[in-house]
Design an enzyme around this catalytic site. Structure first.
Site, PDB file in Angstrom:
ATOM      1  N   SER A   8      76.392  42.899-111.129  1.00  0.00           N
ATOM      2  CA  SER A   8      77.447  42.842-110.124  1.00  0.00           C
ATOM      3  C   SER A   8      78.685  43.569-110.639  1.00  0.00           C
ATOM      4  O   SER A   8      79.141  43.319-111.755  1.00  0.00           O
ATOM      5  CB  SER A   8      77.810  41.390-109.819  1.00  0.00           C
ATOM      6  OG  SER A   8      79.011  41.325-109.074  1.00  0.00           O
ATOM      7  N   HIS A  31      74.747  45.642-107.807  1.00  0.00           N
ATOM      8  CA  HIS A  31      74.996  44.556-106.861  1.00  0.00           C
ATOM      9  C   HIS A  31      76.459  44.605-106.430  1.00  0.00           C
ATOM     10  O   HIS A  31      77.362  44.527-107.272  1.00  0.00           O
ATOM     11  CB  HIS A  31      74.670  43.219-107.537  1.00  0.00           C
ATOM     12  CG  HIS A  31      74.656  42.045-106.612  1.00  0.00           C
ATOM     13  ND1 HIS A  31      73.559  41.704-105.839  1.00  0.00           N
ATOM     14  CD2 HIS A  31      75.601  41.109-106.343  1.00  0.00           C
ATOM     15  CE1 HIS A  31      73.822  40.612-105.147  1.00  0.00           C
ATOM     16  NE2 HIS A  31      75.068  40.232-105.419  1.00  0.00           N
ATOM     17  N   ASP A  33      79.294  42.806-104.154  1.00  0.00           N
ATOM     18  CA  ASP A  33      79.650  41.587-103.435  1.00  0.00           C
ATOM     19  C   ASP A  33      80.741  41.878-102.405  1.00  0.00           C
ATOM     20  O   ASP A  33      81.875  42.186-102.770  1.00  0.00           O
ATOM     21  CB  ASP A  33      80.162  40.530-104.420  1.00  0.00           C
ATOM     22  CG  ASP A  33      79.064  40.054-105.358  1.00  0.00           C
ATOM     23  OD1 ASP A  33      78.086  39.476-104.874  1.00  0.00           O
ATOM     24  OD2 ASP A  33      79.199  40.260-106.584  1.00  0.00           O
ATOM     25  N   MET A  35      83.056  40.274 -99.681  1.00  0.00           N
ATOM     26  CA  MET A  35      83.589  38.970 -99.255  1.00  0.00           C
ATOM     27  C   MET A  35      84.777  39.173 -98.325  1.00  0.00           C
ATOM     28  O   MET A  35      85.578  40.091 -98.518  1.00  0.00           O
ATOM     29  CB  MET A  35      84.031  38.148-100.471  1.00  0.00           C
ATOM     30  CG  MET A  35      82.988  38.002-101.560  1.00  0.00           C
ATOM     31  SD  MET A  35      83.615  36.959-102.912  1.00  0.00           S
ATOM     32  CE  MET A  35      82.453  37.372-104.210  1.00  0.00           C
ATOM     33  N   HIS A  64      75.518  42.528-101.083  1.00  0.00           N
ATOM     34  CA  HIS A  64      75.478  41.088-100.824  1.00  0.00           C
ATOM     35  C   HIS A  64      76.647  40.728 -99.921  1.00  0.00           C
ATOM     36  O   HIS A  64      77.806  40.709-100.367  1.00  0.00           O
ATOM     37  CB  HIS A  64      75.545  40.339-102.159  1.00  0.00           C
ATOM     38  CG  HIS A  64      75.478  38.855-102.023  1.00  0.00           C
ATOM     39  ND1 HIS A  64      75.673  38.014-103.109  1.00  0.00           N
ATOM     40  CD2 HIS A  64      75.241  38.034-100.964  1.00  0.00           C
ATOM     41  CE1 HIS A  64      75.564  36.752-102.701  1.00  0.00           C
ATOM     42  NE2 HIS A  64      75.309  36.743-101.412  1.00  0.00           N
ATOM     43  N   MET A  66      78.859  38.333 -98.073  1.00  0.00           N
ATOM     44  CA  MET A  66      79.353  36.960 -97.957  1.00  0.00           C
ATOM     45  C   MET A  66      80.482  36.990 -96.942  1.00  0.00           C
ATOM     46  O   MET A  66      81.670  36.889 -97.285  1.00  0.00           O
ATOM     47  CB  MET A  66      79.808  36.452 -99.325  1.00  0.00           C
ATOM     48  CG  MET A  66      78.655  36.205-100.273  1.00  0.00           C
ATOM     49  SD  MET A  66      79.187  35.839-101.968  1.00  0.00           S
ATOM     50  CE  MET A  66      79.102  37.485-102.678  1.00  0.00           C
ATOM     51  N   MET A 135      71.462  31.569-104.430  1.00  0.00           N
ATOM     52  CA  MET A 135      72.715  31.443-105.174  1.00  0.00           C
ATOM     53  C   MET A 135      72.571  30.315-106.193  1.00  0.00           C
ATOM     54  O   MET A 135      72.148  29.211-105.848  1.00  0.00           O
ATOM     55  CB  MET A 135      73.880  31.145-104.234  1.00  0.00           C
ATOM     56  CG  MET A 135      74.246  32.282-103.287  1.00  0.00           C
ATOM     57  SD  MET A 135      74.789  33.784-104.161  1.00  0.00           S
ATOM     58  CE  MET A 135      76.224  33.187-105.063  1.00  0.00           C
ATOM     59  N   GLY A 140      81.514  33.027-103.887  1.00  0.00           N
ATOM     60  CA  GLY A 140      82.938  33.255-103.689  1.00  0.00           C
ATOM     61  C   GLY A 140      83.673  33.801-104.899  1.00  0.00           C
ATOM     62  O   GLY A 140      84.590  34.596-104.752  1.00  0.00           O
ATOM     63  N   PHE A 141      83.244  33.403-106.098  1.00  0.00           N
ATOM     64  CA  PHE A 141      83.940  33.844-107.301  1.00  0.00           C
ATOM     65  C   PHE A 141      82.949  34.132-108.419  1.00  0.00           C
ATOM     66  O   PHE A 141      81.939  33.442-108.551  1.00  0.00           O
ATOM     67  CB  PHE A 141      84.934  32.775-107.779  1.00  0.00           C
ATOM     68  CG  PHE A 141      86.088  32.558-106.842  1.00  0.00           C
ATOM     69  CD1 PHE A 141      87.213  33.361-106.909  1.00  0.00           C
ATOM     70  CD2 PHE A 141      86.026  31.577-105.870  1.00  0.00           C
ATOM     71  CE1 PHE A 141      88.282  33.170-106.036  1.00  0.00           C
ATOM     72  CE2 PHE A 141      87.081  31.379-104.984  1.00  0.00           C
ATOM     73  CZ  PHE A 141      88.212  32.184-105.069  1.00  0.00           C
ATOM     74  N   GLY A 142      83.257  35.147-109.230  1.00  0.00           N
ATOM     75  CA  GLY A 142      82.436  35.456-110.387  1.00  0.00           C
ATOM     76  C   GLY A 142      82.778  34.543-111.547  1.00  0.00           C
ATOM     77  O   GLY A 142      83.804  33.856-111.548  1.00  0.00           O
ATOM     78  N   GLY A 143      81.891  34.519-112.548  1.00  0.00           N
ATOM     79  CA  GLY A 143      82.175  33.792-113.777  1.00  0.00           C
ATOM     80  C   GLY A 143      81.950  32.296-113.719  1.00  0.00           C
ATOM     81  O   GLY A 143      82.378  31.568-114.625  1.00  0.00           O
ATOM     82  N   ASP A 173      71.511  34.687-108.291  1.00  0.00           N
ATOM     83  CA  ASP A 173      72.858  35.222-108.445  1.00  0.00           C
ATOM     84  C   ASP A 173      73.820  34.084-108.779  1.00  0.00           C
ATOM     85  O   ASP A 173      73.965  33.149-107.996  1.00  0.00           O
ATOM     86  CB  ASP A 173      73.282  35.898-107.138  1.00  0.00           C
ATOM     87  CG  ASP A 173      74.677  36.491-107.186  1.00  0.00           C
ATOM     88  OD1 ASP A 173      75.325  36.438-108.245  1.00  0.00           O
ATOM     89  OD2 ASP A 173      75.119  37.025-106.147  1.00  0.00           O
ATOM     90  N   GLY A 174      74.435  34.176-109.968  1.00  0.00           N
ATOM     91  CA  GLY A 174      75.450  33.202-110.347  1.00  0.00           C
ATOM     92  C   GLY A 174      75.199  32.611-111.713  1.00  0.00           C
ATOM     93  O   GLY A 174      74.216  31.912-111.924  1.00  0.00           O
ATOM     94  N   GLY A 175      76.052  32.934-112.666  1.00  0.00           N
ATOM     95  CA  GLY A 175      75.924  32.360-113.993  1.00  0.00           C
ATOM     96  C   GLY A 175      74.722  32.846-114.778  1.00  0.00           C
ATOM     97  O   GLY A 175      74.311  32.195-115.744  1.00  0.00           O
ATOM     98  N   GLY A 195      76.887  39.500-113.677  1.00  0.00           N
ATOM     99  CA  GLY A 195      78.171  40.188-113.583  1.00  0.00           C
ATOM    100  C   GLY A 195      78.950  40.130-114.878  1.00  0.00           C
ATOM    101  O   GLY A 195      78.984  41.088-115.656  1.00  0.00           O
ATOM    102  N   SER A 196      79.561  38.984-115.147  1.00  0.00           N
ATOM    103  CA  SER A 196      80.383  38.855-116.346  1.00  0.00           C
ATOM    104  C   SER A 196      79.557  39.032-117.613  1.00  0.00           C
ATOM    105  O   SER A 196      80.041  39.581-118.606  1.00  0.00           O
ATOM    106  CB  SER A 196      81.111  37.503-116.360  1.00  0.00           C
ATOM    107  OG  SER A 196      80.208  36.440-116.157  1.00  0.00           O
TER     108      SER A 196
END
Length: 221
Positions: A8, A31, A33, A35, A64, A66, A135, A140-143, A173-175, A195-196
């Site tokens: 991401s 990826h 995002d 939003m 993606h 959102m 998800m 809504g937020f990365g990290g 997607d996420g963490g 992402g991060s």
């Protein structure tokens, strides 16, 4: 099973997106995002930015969405030449119609589900899709921290996909990181948004390669 890493760019240097995408040549896609501060409490890129990204890279673009009015906006991203367009089923009023429209425009049609949204009500429409995105954090937020409670849903979704006999990717997607990717792969995911984990690494491309190798290794056990 092929393992794909689609970093991401939400965590990249947004002032130099072309340069940041060029730092991950080993990635299977990028990826993006999108939003709108309605469907999720954050605002990022819109269609004009994605069109600029498309004009400046040949990379596989994994969009993606959102956003609140996804039925209205999603086809425009397919029309812009993005290879994969993901819509949230919670936002779509006519998901089958939308999936068919995306495919008719030449894009892969993908459906995303929030952590608390069950996959079972949508089992019969999996054949209309090229990818399911689960998800593993609240969108809504990365990290954010990975939610282990989604692992059983990954397993159930993999079983439903296999029952269709189709070539449907299963993305998480996420963490996603070196600490969590093996659990996701063991549960049945084959496509990973990081992402991060990628863009905070000293060498983002080396991290892409390492994450893919971890996922492959987890499935080999």
């Amino acid at each position: 099973m092929t393992m794909r890493i689609t970093p991401s760019i939400l965590n990249a240097d947004l002032a130099d997106l072309s340069g940041e995408i060029a730092r991950i040549p080993s990635a299977d896609g990028v990826h993006v995002d999108v939003m709108d501060n309605h469907f999720v409490p954050n605002m990022t890129f819109g269609l004009p930015v994605v069109e600029c990204i498309r004009a400046n890279t040949t990379a596989f673009l994994d969009i993606h969405l959102m956003i609140a009015e996804v039925d209205r906006w999603a086809p425009a991203f397919a029309d812009a030449g993005c290879e994969s367009v993901t819509f949230h089923v919670e936002s779509s009023h006519a998901p089958i119609k939308l999936a068919r429209e995306l495919r008719s425009l030449g894009a892969r049609a993908a459906m995303a589900l929030k952590p608390a949204t069950p996959i079972e009500p949508y089992a019969d429409m999996l054949g209309e899709l090229d990818m399911v995105l689960l998800m593993t954090v609240e969108p809504g937020f990365g990290g954010q921290k990975f939610l282990d409670l989604v692992l059983p849903k990954i397993r159930r979704t993999r079983a439903l996909i296999e029952a269709t006999g189709g070539e449907i990717w299963l993305q998480v997607d996420g963490g996603v990181s070196v600490e969590t990717i093996e659990r996701c792969a063991e549960a049945g995911a084959d496509t990973f948004v990081a992402g991060s984990a990628v863009y905070s690494a000293a060498d983002p491309d080396a991290m892409v390669i390492a994450l893919r190798e971890q996922a492959i290794g987890a499935c080999a056990h």
